[in-house]
Design a protein around this motif. Structure first.
Motif, PDB file in Angstrom:
ATOM      1  N   TYR A 168       0.828  -1.205   0.000  1.00  0.00           N
ATOM      2  CA  TYR A 168       0.000   0.000   0.000  1.00  0.00           C
ATOM      3  C   TYR A 168       0.866   1.260   0.000  1.00  0.00           C
ATOM      4  CZ  TYR A 168       0.901  -0.721   5.025  1.00  0.00           C
ATOM      5  OH  TYR A 168       1.489  -0.953   6.241  1.00  0.00           O
ATOM      6  N   THR A 208      -1.910  -2.305   8.207  1.00  0.00           N
ATOM      7  CA  THR A 208      -3.308  -1.922   8.043  1.00  0.00           C
ATOM      8  C   THR A 208      -3.467  -1.005   6.848  1.00  0.00           C
ATOM      9  OG1 THR A 208      -3.097   0.021   9.484  1.00  0.00           O
ATOM     10  CG2 THR A 208      -3.672  -2.080  10.534  1.00  0.00           C
ATOM     11  N   ASP A 209      -4.686  -0.900   6.354  1.00  0.00           N
ATOM     12  CA  ASP A 209      -4.993  -0.041   5.214  1.00  0.00           C
ATOM     13  C   ASP A 209      -4.820   1.422   5.627  1.00  0.00           C
ATOM     14  OD1 ASP A 209      -6.445   1.584   3.293  1.00  0.00           O
ATOM     15  OD2 ASP A 209      -7.310  -0.294   2.549  1.00  0.00           O
ATOM     16  N   SER A 211      -6.257   3.943   4.753  1.00  0.00           N
ATOM     17  CA  SER A 211      -7.530   4.642   4.929  1.00  0.00           C
ATOM     18  C   SER A 211      -8.011   4.566   6.381  1.00  0.00           C
ATOM     19  CB  SER A 211      -8.592   4.061   3.993  1.00  0.00           C
ATOM     20  OG  SER A 211      -8.885   2.711   4.334  1.00  0.00           O
TER      21      SER A 211
END
Length: 685
Positions: A168, A208-209, A211
């Motif tokens: 990511y 974790t994402d 977002s």
């Protein structure tokens, strides 16, 4: 052969009104990079510049090759030790970008490749990596990438154990990241999408994402920027909120990253402070109690409000306190007096207090990477206008120096004894003495015939140091004198030097530069037909102002990414950086500042008169000074000027404020500037 006809930008009158005053901006339409006509006009100007300088292209290539030949291509930084590893940045022959690596425990250990930016830059016309940050457990490294040149970095994270880059990306950041003590959380700063103001601190949890990242702090005041860092002691994570005149810090234990931050000392208008931590105390460099040149104070942990601060080093009228480096047994103080750097070394127990000895007339010296607390070795750098840069380890107990590296100047022709450096003082029109640093070949004679390039910046308290430059040798070896005018608006002679060159005293910056020029002419270093001036960004504003005021003093001027449409830009708070600049230039929404800025704004003061030969450069993606400022300025100059001198606009359609990326591509831009100067001096090779 006839010269090509210069492009003429069409006029579309646009009315700007405030304070019952009307300005008509005929070139406001250029403020739209999505308009094909704007791009077409910039391309026309580029084509005109290229055609008019076609006869110098071969010379530009020779200059590029000459400057490149002085640079050691297979070069590497002095390794520094941090948390069990030696970190190294190196370059390989024929490659433009750095390679980042580390070695565990010993310089003889196997090299661990962190990043090869040459591979990562493939397919990009611009590439910049910044903000490398390694977690304390040595498992993770965060890094920022910009491939547009608008200083909007994408942060990614690499697993140093597996070599995997996590899948990511964290968009629109300042590049830097700060790790919690356990390496599970990364704190970073995001920018406003439009203004590019660094305004929000987030906390990211590994794996974790993005977002889901937690917003830790949002700075509501649009005159402030925020940043985040870890104290050298590794104990605290600090958030800074800063405007030009005011500071505020917050802190949290690095071992408790999800705890709320505590305000160190709430912001008070015109109270500036910065914070370091050591032992059970915080050390504060501050202007508290009217300490214009700053002083050093300390306070206990848990008692961080200003009423608890006590003096360590009192304020001194003639000495600017620039910063500190804290060690287990020593405090190192970076000062500036009489315009020169001083490094002061003090034992905490008071038994030792001395300055590093520097004997040159003009030089720069500064502490560099000193990450280790428990050491007696201070690492600092030194250079001067004639002395290549050195990195030095200094034993603060024995006072022994070890030169770890001196910049190599290849080609076999450089001998520092062929050049003379000196510092002279010009008297400004109000009687103030302004220092000028000079360097020239020993064969120069003070008979007024020398070409001289005068450089300055003069804003934000930024000092232009008397640094060594291998590229500058191409000027000096062809008879040029190079002069740095340390004008007001910088901080060369202390904080007051800055205060006297900003806001409603900004005109001092311009008149200082002009008075330095006149002094150089009077002392026969040069003459108006051989005097050239150069400045970039806010220094480009300086160029625009001085050629409106005294164009007859200069034969040619180089203005790089010039900030010239001051009033219109400062009235537009959607443009990156505008609101944070109010304490530098003033807020033109207030009539007093509007009137003052209007009196010097280069774009607003272009008039029908002769101007010097001009080379103006910009970048289409510039986030600091938008491309349309120099484009509009040039269009207005072309319409009004009464001479037949050169007027060129060179727009890099791929780059931003810093110009081309890559260490050698940037030399091509320098070669263009030098070729412009040499052409005017009729120097052919």
């Amino acid at each position: 052969m006839n010269n090509p006809i210069p492009p003429r930008a069409k006029k579309i009158p646009h009315t700007l009104e405030i304070h019952n005053h009307v300005r008509i901006d005929d070139y406001f339409w250029l403020n739209d990079r999505e308009n094909p006509e704007v791009i077409d006009y910039l391309n026309q100007e580029n084509a005109y510049y290229k055609a008019m300088t076609a006869h110098t292209e071969s010379f530009q290539k020779d200059l590029f090759a000459e400057m490149k030949s002085r640079i050691k291509e297979d070069d590497s930084s002095v390794p520094y030790f941090y948390n069990g590893y030696y970190y190294i940045t190196r370059f390989e022959a024929g490659k433009d970008y750095p390679i980042y690596a580390r070695k565990k425990g010993s310089l003889e250990a196997a090299e661990e490749l962190l990043f090869d930016c040459n591979e990562m830059a493939k397919g990009h016309s611009y590439f910049q990596m910044s903000g490398l940050s390694v977690s304390e457990d040595n498992q993770w490294i965060s890094f920022g990438i910009d491939t547009v040149s608008r200083r909007q970095y994408v942060i990614q994270i690499k697993n140093l154990v597996t070599g995997e880059i996590l899948p990511y990306k964290i968009e629109n950041t300042t590049a830097g990241g700060t790790w919690s003590a356990d390496g599970m959380y990364l704190f970073y700063c995001r920018k406003d999408d439009k203004t590019l103001r660094a305004d929000t601190i987030y906390r990211h949890e590994i794996g974790t994402d993005p977002s889901q990242d937690v917003k830790v702090y949002y700075e509501k005041d649009d005159t402030f920027d925020v940043s985040v860092y870890k104290s050298k002691s590794k104990k605290y994570i600090m958030i800074t909120s800063e405007s030009t005149l005011t500071s505020e810090y917050q802190y949290v234990l690095a071992s408790e990253p999800t705890a709320p931050f505590t305000v160190f000392q709430k912001r008070t208008r015109e109270l500036e402070y910065s914070v370091s931590h050591y032992g059970n105390h915080f050390y504060i460099v501050t202007n508290k109690d009217g300490a214009t040149n700053f002083k050093l104070m300390k306070t206990e942990e848990g008692k961080t409000e200003k009423e608890y601060w006590v003096d360590v080093l009192p304020h001194r009228e003639e000495v600017l306190l620039e910063g500190i480096d804290i060690f287990k047994d020593f405090l190192v103080v970076s000062e500036r007096s009489e315009g020169l750097n001083k490094i002061r070394i003090m034992r905490w127990d008071g038994s030792v207090d001395y300055y590093l000895p520097f004997t040159s007339e003009t030089y720069m010296a500064y502490t560099t990477t000193n990450l280790d607390f428990d050491t007696t070795i201070l690492r600092y750098a030194y250079q001067s206008l004639t002395t290549p840069a050195s990195v030095i380890d200094f034993d603060m107990i024995t006072q022994e120096r070890i030169v770890l590296k001196e910049q190599e100047v290849l080609g076999g022709k450089f001998d520092k004894n062929n050049y003379i450096e000196e510092r002279i003082w010009a008297t400004a029109r109000d009687g103030v003495q302004v220092p000028i640093s000079l360097v020239y070949h020993k064969n120069c004679k003070k008979d007024g015939t020398n070409p001289l390039l005068q450089y300055a910046y003069g804003s934000y308290g930024v000092n232009i140091e008397p640094y060594f430059s291998t590229t500058r040798l191409s000027l000096l070896d062809r008879g040029f004198i190079y002069a740095i005018a340390h004008i007001r608006g910088g901080e060369d002679l202390g904080r007051k030097w800055y205060e006297d060159g900003k806001m409603l005293k900004k005109m001092n910056t311009f008149t200082d530069f002009i008075d330095c020029s006149r002094f150089l002419i009077e002392e026969k270093y040069t003459s108006p037909v051989h005097l050239y001036a150069e400045g970039g960004s806010a220094g480009g504003l300086l160029m625009g102002a001085v050629i409106n005021m005294n164009p007859e003093l200069y034969y040619g001027v180089i203005a790089q990414v010039p900030f010239v449409d001051v009033v219109t830009t400062m009235l537009d708070d959607t443009i990156p950086l505008t609101t944070g600049e109010y304490d530098e230039w003033g807020n033109p929404n207030e009539k007093e500042y509007y009137d003052y800025m209007l009196a010097y704004s280069p774009y607003d003061n272009v008039k029908a008169q002769n101007y010097p030969n001009l080379y103006i450069s910009t970048g289409l993606h510039d986030s600091q000074v938008q491309y349309w400022e120099p484009a509009k300025w040039l269009a207005k100059l072309r319409d009004l000027k009464t001479d037949t001198n050169f007027l060129f606009l060179d727009t890099n359609m791929d780059a931003g404020h810093g110009g081309a990326s890559g260490r050698f591509e940037a030399l091509k831009e320098v070669a263009k500037e030098f070729a412009f100067l040499f052409d005017l001096e009729k120097i052919k090779s």
